[in-house]
Design a protein around this motif. Structure first.
Motif, PDB file in Angstrom:
ATOM      1  N   PRO A 138      14.625  -0.622  -2.015  1.00 42.57           N
ATOM      2  CA  PRO A 138      14.407  -0.340  -0.598  1.00 42.57           C
ATOM      3  C   PRO A 138      15.542   0.507  -0.028  1.00 42.57           C
ATOM      4  O   PRO A 138      16.683   0.404  -0.459  1.00 42.57           O
ATOM      5  N   LEU A 139      15.200   1.342   0.926  1.00 39.22           N
ATOM      6  CA  LEU A 139      16.198   2.142   1.609  1.00 39.22           C
ATOM      7  C   LEU A 139      16.577   1.434   2.900  1.00 39.22           C
ATOM      8  O   LEU A 139      15.723   0.860   3.568  1.00 39.22           O
ATOM      9  N   ALA A 140      17.844   1.489   3.261  1.00 42.05           N
ATOM     10  CA  ALA A 140      18.277   0.858   4.508  1.00 42.05           C
ATOM     11  C   ALA A 140      19.582   1.476   4.973  1.00 42.05           C
ATOM     12  O   ALA A 140      20.340   2.040   4.181  1.00 42.05           O
ATOM     13  N   TRP A 141      19.793   1.423   6.257  1.00 46.26           N
ATOM     14  CA  TRP A 141      21.080   1.752   6.855  1.00 46.26           C
ATOM     15  C   TRP A 141      21.624   0.487   7.481  1.00 46.26           C
ATOM     16  O   TRP A 141      20.867  -0.378   7.908  1.00 46.26           O
ATOM     17  N   ILE A 142      22.948   0.405   7.581  1.00 44.69           N
ATOM     18  CA  ILE A 142      23.586  -0.686   8.308  1.00 44.69           C
ATOM     19  C   ILE A 142      24.082  -0.085   9.621  1.00 44.69           C
ATOM     20  O   ILE A 142      24.900   0.831   9.619  1.00 44.69           O
ATOM     21  N   LEU A 143      23.552  -0.609  10.732  1.00 46.19           N
ATOM     22  CA  LEU A 143      23.952  -0.117  12.047  1.00 46.19           C
ATOM     23  C   LEU A 143      25.396  -0.512  12.335  1.00 46.19           C
ATOM     24  O   LEU A 143      25.937  -1.418  11.687  1.00 46.19           O
TER      25      LEU A 143
ATOM     26  N   SER B 276      20.867  -4.573   9.793  1.00 43.87           N
ATOM     27  CA  SER B 276      20.230  -3.700   8.813  1.00 43.87           C
ATOM     28  C   SER B 276      18.992  -3.047   9.417  1.00 43.87           C
ATOM     29  O   SER B 276      18.241  -3.671  10.154  1.00 43.87           O
ATOM     30  N   LEU B 277      18.792  -1.778   9.087  1.00 47.48           N
ATOM     31  CA  LEU B 277      17.625  -1.026   9.531  1.00 47.48           C
ATOM     32  C   LEU B 277      16.932  -0.521   8.271  1.00 47.48           C
ATOM     33  O   LEU B 277      17.403   0.404   7.615  1.00 47.48           O
ATOM     34  N   SER B 278      15.828  -1.177   7.896  1.00 43.83           N
ATOM     35  CA  SER B 278      15.158  -0.810   6.645  1.00 43.83           C
ATOM     36  C   SER B 278      14.196   0.354   6.869  1.00 43.83           C
ATOM     37  O   SER B 278      13.663   0.533   7.960  1.00 43.83           O
ATOM     38  N   LEU B 279      14.004   1.146   5.824  1.00 42.07           N
ATOM     39  CA  LEU B 279      13.155   2.328   5.888  1.00 42.07           C
ATOM     40  C   LEU B 279      12.054   2.218   4.851  1.00 42.07           C
ATOM     41  O   LEU B 279      12.322   1.909   3.693  1.00 42.07           O
TER      42      LEU B 279
ATOM     43  N   LEU C  66       4.169  15.415   2.715  1.00 38.85           N
ATOM     44  CA  LEU C  66       4.476  15.092   4.097  1.00 38.85           C
ATOM     45  C   LEU C  66       4.346  13.579   4.292  1.00 38.85           C
ATOM     46  O   LEU C  66       3.333  12.990   3.915  1.00 38.85           O
ATOM     47  N   ALA C  67       5.379  12.944   4.833  1.00 38.13           N
ATOM     48  CA  ALA C  67       5.411  11.489   4.949  1.00 38.13           C
ATOM     49  C   ALA C  67       5.749  11.053   6.363  1.00 38.13           C
ATOM     50  O   ALA C  67       6.326  11.814   7.144  1.00 38.13           O
ATOM     51  N   SER C  68       5.403   9.817   6.659  1.00 37.47           N
ATOM     52  CA  SER C  68       5.841   9.138   7.873  1.00 37.47           C
ATOM     53  C   SER C  68       6.813   8.052   7.463  1.00 37.47           C
ATOM     54  O   SER C  68       6.610   7.371   6.459  1.00 37.47           O
ATOM     55  N   LEU C  69       7.879   7.881   8.236  1.00 34.70           N
ATOM     56  CA  LEU C  69       8.871   6.852   7.973  1.00 34.70           C
ATOM     57  C   LEU C  69       8.739   5.757   9.008  1.00 34.70           C
ATOM     58  O   LEU C  69       8.451   6.028  10.180  1.00 34.70           O
ATOM     59  N   THR C  70       8.955   4.522   8.588  1.00 37.47           N
ATOM     60  CA  THR C  70       9.022   3.385   9.497  1.00 37.47           C
ATOM     61  C   THR C  70      10.402   2.770   9.357  1.00 37.47           C
ATOM     62  O   THR C  70      10.820   2.425   8.244  1.00 37.47           O
ATOM     63  N   LEU C  71      11.121   2.656  10.468  1.00 35.47           N
ATOM     64  CA  LEU C  71      12.450   2.061  10.499  1.00 35.47           C
ATOM     65  C   LEU C  71      12.336   0.715  11.196  1.00 35.47           C
ATOM     66  O   LEU C  71      11.984   0.656  12.375  1.00 35.47           O
ATOM     67  N   THR C  72      12.639  -0.354  10.475  1.00 35.09           N
ATOM     68  CA  THR C  72      12.473  -1.703  11.010  1.00 35.09           C
ATOM     69  C   THR C  72      13.822  -2.409  11.092  1.00 35.09           C
ATOM     70  O   THR C  72      14.443  -2.662  10.057  1.00 35.09           O
ATOM     71  N   PRO C  73      14.298  -2.732  12.309  1.00 26.91           N
ATOM     72  CA  PRO C  73      15.554  -3.480  12.424  1.00 26.91           C
ATOM     73  C   PRO C  73      15.370  -4.922  11.972  1.00 26.91           C
ATOM     74  O   PRO C  73      14.327  -5.529  12.207  1.00 26.91           O
TER      75      PRO C  73
ATOM     76  N   ALA D 159       9.139  -1.614  15.404  1.00 27.38           N
ATOM     77  CA  ALA D 159       9.725  -0.635  14.479  1.00 27.38           C
ATOM     78  C   ALA D 159       9.697   0.757  15.112  1.00 27.38           C
ATOM     79  O   ALA D 159       9.011   0.995  16.096  1.00 27.38           O
ATOM     80  N   TYR D 160      10.442   1.662  14.508  1.00 27.36           N
ATOM     81  CA  TYR D 160      10.473   3.059  14.937  1.00 27.36           C
ATOM     82  C   TYR D 160       9.733   3.898  13.907  1.00 27.36           C
ATOM     83  O   TYR D 160       9.860   3.667  12.708  1.00 27.36           O
ATOM     84  N   GLU D 161       8.972   4.874  14.366  1.00 23.12           N
ATOM     85  CA  GLU D 161       8.216   5.741  13.469  1.00 23.12           C
ATOM     86  C   GLU D 161       8.724   7.174  13.587  1.00 23.12           C
ATOM     87  O   GLU D 161       8.985   7.660  14.687  1.00 23.12           O
TER      88      GLU D 161
END
Length: 137
Positions: free
Chosen positions: A32-37, A42-45, A56-63, A98-100
């Protein structure tokens, strides 16, 4: 410094784990891809279709918890080639919890640097968070 050396140095220094760069045989990202705020949330992608498919893709960012930091921009670069994506992704949009982000395309194999700009809702402070990703040949 070449990006391959940078990845190796980052691995040695423990900046990210080798498992975060593992790729499945079908060219889909396995780990899994994630950033640490900045406040350690954690904000997973997730991507649909997978980024490694080069479509072409859509990303979902879930805190993974409450955070005053919100994503406001996304970009992806290939530092070794000195270019980014050949498309302009949308601004992150809140959809439920989540953020799209739409319109992301990592159009060629190699070492990419995923960049997410986040903004603190109370102070207005902004920061760029970066994460390496290898797309297989």
């Amino acid at each position: 410094m070449h990006l391959k050396q940078l990845f190796t140095s980052a691995l040695i220094c423990g900046l990210f784990s080798l498992s975060s760069l593992q790729l499945a045989a079908n060219s889909a990202v396995k780990a899994p891809l994630a950033w640490i705020l900045p406040d350690k949330v954690s904000l997973s992608l997730t991507a649909s279709p997978p980024l490694a498919n080069r479509k072409l893709a859509s990303l979902t960012l879930t805190p993974e918890g409450a955070s005053p930091w919100v994503p406001v921009a996304f970009d992806a670069l290939m530092p070794e080639h000195k270019h980014g994506m050949n498309v302009e992704p949308s601004v992150p949009t809140l959809k439920g919890q989540a953020y799209e982000i739409r319109g992301v395309k990592l159009h060629m194999p190699g070492a990419w640097l995923l960049r997410l700009r986040v903004k603190h809702q109370q102070t207005g402070e902004e920061r760029w968070l970066e994460r390496p990703l290898l797309i297989p040949f």
